[in-house]
Design a protein around this motif. Sequence first.
Motif, PDB file in Angstrom:
ATOM      1  N   VAL A   1      27.996 -86.334 -71.474  1.00  0.00           N
ATOM      2  CA  VAL A   1      27.419 -85.998 -72.780  1.00  0.00           C
ATOM      3  C   VAL A   1      25.985 -85.492 -72.603  1.00  0.00           C
ATOM      4  O   VAL A   1      25.579 -84.462 -73.180  1.00  0.00           O
ATOM      5  N   ALA A   2      25.209 -86.203 -71.791  1.00  0.00           N
ATOM      6  CA  ALA A   2      23.810 -85.825 -71.609  1.00  0.00           C
ATOM      7  C   ALA A   2      23.678 -84.508 -70.859  1.00  0.00           C
ATOM      8  O   ALA A   2      22.876 -83.641 -71.236  1.00  0.00           O
ATOM      9  N   SER A   3      24.438 -84.320 -69.795  1.00  0.00           N
ATOM     10  CA  SER A   3      24.317 -83.086 -69.009  1.00  0.00           C
ATOM     11  C   SER A   3      24.771 -81.877 -69.811  1.00  0.00           C
ATOM     12  O   SER A   3      24.177 -80.796 -69.715  1.00  0.00           O
ATOM     13  N   THR A   4      25.805 -82.050 -70.626  1.00  0.00           N
ATOM     14  CA  THR A   4      26.274 -80.951 -71.467  1.00  0.00           C
ATOM     15  C   THR A   4      25.217 -80.579 -72.491  1.00  0.00           C
ATOM     16  O   THR A   4      24.967 -79.396 -72.761  1.00  0.00           O
ATOM     17  N   ARG A   5      24.554 -81.590 -73.050  1.00  0.00           N
ATOM     18  CA  ARG A   5      23.482 -81.332 -74.026  1.00  0.00           C
ATOM     19  C   ARG A   5      22.298 -80.641 -73.358  1.00  0.00           C
ATOM     20  O   ARG A   5      21.647 -79.770 -73.959  1.00  0.00           O
ATOM     21  N   ALA A   6      22.035 -81.011 -72.107  1.00  0.00           N
ATOM     22  CA  ALA A   6      20.894 -80.432 -71.395  1.00  0.00           C
ATOM     23  C   ALA A   6      21.169 -79.020 -70.906  1.00  0.00           C
ATOM     24  O   ALA A   6      20.224 -78.258 -70.631  1.00  0.00           O
ATOM     25  N   LEU A   7      22.435 -78.651 -70.768  1.00  0.00           N
ATOM     26  CA  LEU A   7      22.802 -77.307 -70.313  1.00  0.00           C
ATOM     27  C   LEU A   7      22.653 -76.328 -71.478  1.00  0.00           C
ATOM     28  O   LEU A   7      23.621 -76.006 -72.172  1.00  0.00           O
ATOM     29  N   ASN A   8      21.447 -75.864 -71.686  1.00  0.00           N
ATOM     30  CA  ASN A   8      21.176 -74.972 -72.804  1.00  0.00           C
ATOM     31  C   ASN A   8      20.297 -73.831 -72.296  1.00  0.00           C
ATOM     32  O   ASN A   8      19.125 -74.043 -71.988  1.00  0.00           O
ATOM     33  N   PRO A   9      20.868 -72.636 -72.115  1.00  0.00           N
ATOM     34  CA  PRO A   9      22.212 -72.224 -72.534  1.00  0.00           C
ATOM     35  C   PRO A   9      23.288 -72.708 -71.570  1.00  0.00           C
ATOM     36  O   PRO A   9      22.992 -72.998 -70.407  1.00  0.00           O
ATOM     37  N   PRO A  10      24.558 -72.763 -72.031  1.00  0.00           N
ATOM     38  CA  PRO A  10      25.658 -73.168 -71.166  1.00  0.00           C
ATOM     39  C   PRO A  10      25.953 -72.083 -70.136  1.00  0.00           C
ATOM     40  O   PRO A  10      25.521 -70.932 -70.290  1.00  0.00           O
ATOM     41  N   PRO A  11      26.669 -72.435 -69.062  1.00  0.00           N
ATOM     42  CA  PRO A  11      26.999 -71.430 -68.052  1.00  0.00           C
ATOM     43  C   PRO A  11      27.900 -70.345 -68.626  1.00  0.00           C
ATOM     44  O   PRO A  11      28.695 -70.607 -69.531  1.00  0.00           O
TER      45      PRO A  11
ATOM     46  N   ASP B   1      31.555 -73.317 -65.423  1.00  0.00           N
ATOM     47  CA  ASP B   1      32.194 -73.314 -66.738  1.00  0.00           C
ATOM     48  C   ASP B   1      33.539 -74.029 -66.672  1.00  0.00           C
ATOM     49  O   ASP B   1      33.897 -74.802 -67.574  1.00  0.00           O
ATOM     50  N   GLU B   2      34.288 -73.801 -65.612  1.00  0.00           N
ATOM     51  CA  GLU B   2      35.569 -74.491 -65.444  1.00  0.00           C
ATOM     52  C   GLU B   2      35.345 -75.987 -65.239  1.00  0.00           C
ATOM     53  O   GLU B   2      36.104 -76.810 -65.740  1.00  0.00           O
ATOM     54  N   ALA B   3      34.292 -76.348 -64.493  1.00  0.00           N
ATOM     55  CA  ALA B   3      33.980 -77.772 -64.302  1.00  0.00           C
ATOM     56  C   ALA B   3      33.661 -78.431 -65.636  1.00  0.00           C
ATOM     57  O   ALA B   3      34.053 -79.572 -65.895  1.00  0.00           O
ATOM     58  N   LEU B   4      32.933 -77.712 -66.494  1.00  0.00           N
ATOM     59  CA  LEU B   4      32.593 -78.237 -67.807  1.00  0.00           C
ATOM     60  C   LEU B   4      33.852 -78.499 -68.629  1.00  0.00           C
ATOM     61  O   LEU B   4      34.016 -79.555 -69.246  1.00  0.00           O
ATOM     62  N   ILE B   5      34.760 -77.534 -68.593  1.00  0.00           N
ATOM     63  CA  ILE B   5      36.019 -77.676 -69.337  1.00  0.00           C
ATOM     64  C   ILE B   5      36.846 -78.824 -68.779  1.00  0.00           C
ATOM     65  O   ILE B   5      37.356 -79.673 -69.518  1.00  0.00           O
ATOM     66  N   GLN B   6      36.973 -78.866 -67.466  1.00  0.00           N
ATOM     67  CA  GLN B   6      37.809 -79.894 -66.847  1.00  0.00           C
ATOM     68  C   GLN B   6      37.245 -81.292 -67.082  1.00  0.00           C
ATOM     69  O   GLN B   6      37.989 -82.233 -67.373  1.00  0.00           O
ATOM     70  N   ALA B   7      35.942 -81.440 -66.964  1.00  0.00           N
ATOM     71  CA  ALA B   7      35.350 -82.759 -67.187  1.00  0.00           C
ATOM     72  C   ALA B   7      35.574 -83.212 -68.617  1.00  0.00           C
ATOM     73  O   ALA B   7      35.884 -84.381 -68.880  1.00  0.00           O
ATOM     74  N   ARG B   8      35.441 -82.293 -69.562  1.00  0.00           N
ATOM     75  CA  ARG B   8      35.638 -82.642 -70.970  1.00  0.00           C
ATOM     76  C   ARG B   8      37.082 -83.091 -71.218  1.00  0.00           C
ATOM     77  O   ARG B   8      37.343 -84.073 -71.896  1.00  0.00           O
ATOM     78  N   LEU B   9      38.027 -82.371 -70.645  1.00  0.00           N
ATOM     79  CA  LEU B   9      39.431 -82.705 -70.845  1.00  0.00           C
ATOM     80  C   LEU B   9      39.820 -83.990 -70.140  1.00  0.00           C
ATOM     81  O   LEU B   9      40.520 -84.841 -70.674  1.00  0.00           O
ATOM     82  N   ARG B  10      39.342 -84.167 -68.922  1.00  0.00           N
ATOM     83  CA  ARG B  10      39.834 -85.245 -68.075  1.00  0.00           C
ATOM     84  C   ARG B  10      39.129 -86.568 -68.313  1.00  0.00           C
ATOM     85  O   ARG B  10      39.557 -87.598 -67.812  1.00  0.00           O
TER      86      ARG B  10
END
Length: 448
Positions: free
Chosen positions: A416-426, A433-442
Amino acid sequence: MRLDGSGLTCAQVSAAAYGRAPVSIDSLDRARTAWRTARSLSGAVYGQTTGVGANKDVDVAAGGLALLRSHAGGAGPVVEEVRARAMLVVRLNQLLAGGSGVDPRLLPVLADTINSGRTPPIRRYGAIGTGDLTALATTALCLLGEVPWRAPSSPSAFAPPAAEPRFALASGDALPFISSGAATLGDAALACHSLGHLLDVAVDVAALSFVATGASAEPFAGAVQEARPHPGQAVTAARLRGLLSREHATRIQDPYGYRAFAQVHGAAVDARERADQVVAVDLNAATENPLIAGDLAWHNGNFHSAPIALALDALRAAVVPTAQLSTARLATLMDPAYTGHLPFLAATPGESGVMILEYIAQDALAELRHLAAPVTGATAVISRGTEDHAGFATQAARHALRCVEPLEIILACEHVASTRALNPPPPPDHPLDEALIQARLRLRPQAG
């Protein structure tokens, strides 16, 4: 999923236990051979012509069903359905390996039970790593119709309801059926599979924090890893190299949560792999006492769970440091010196932002530290001194399974924190970007 007494994995136990993979039987030949041998034996056979434990020298005629009734005495809450079903999968596979001497006609009934989703109402307490006698005796009484089966809470995942599974166990089948640590192994298999999943996700989550804080990928360079070639470390570093290939460091030296990630996390990966291998041996082993092999009944100690307990002690211990590094990275994500954002990633000055994530993660980490206490330093002497050692793998497996929730929570906090800090996102074409998607799903609640 075809079971044949060999090749069963922790992942397959999980799939069958959660109802994602119906089971079938490959062949009853080995079970049938052991049964015929058992019927032909003469002389004293532990648990069949004798009592058990301190009663091993007492002649008992046809007392097997009384043994089931006396041993089906667990205590505490009824365990979750998935754990009871994992036990049934493990025991069925063990019986297919031969060596027990139980009536082979029982085995298709067990397969039908698993596929129907029904489970025995087994209790949490009643084993110390020398056999799950209470759990399996309760299962036997369900087969005899003396205790009702539990219907599945999610019947859509299983075969249409049918008559409750029944099998008229003979007296001589009693000890051969319950002489196993199948419940402990079921818990161990579920824990190994789920923790392996989370350790895999943790690399994706860490990569997000690396980018959000501008951490260096230099520690994962090939030259560095070749200098210290631990397998888990090498795999972890290689994955991070791929995810961070386009990133540029902003500091020459990062905190250990970044710089030593491959070493710490890699050790947990190695411990999980070792535990998975050790558990898989017993998933496919005839741990019977006595073992029916050749033309004889071999009295032995294969039921002892020392290898499982040791491997799971190491796994639980290894999970803690990798979780500690996750909380350390979470702390940097709260710090403007690392992210360039406001403290605690707040939207406006003075707000607390996501500060509470640190409290949540540290609470979960405290739980993990508690669960990491080793079981192998303890023992027990019971049955009038006849059984003078215990492995306590039951407790090791139970605690390993409990580690899944706090580890998932810690990783979710970092995510949650790393996603919020990634501004702008990859950008969409970035490996991260795939890591972000996979982590969110998994990191969603897992069904095995």
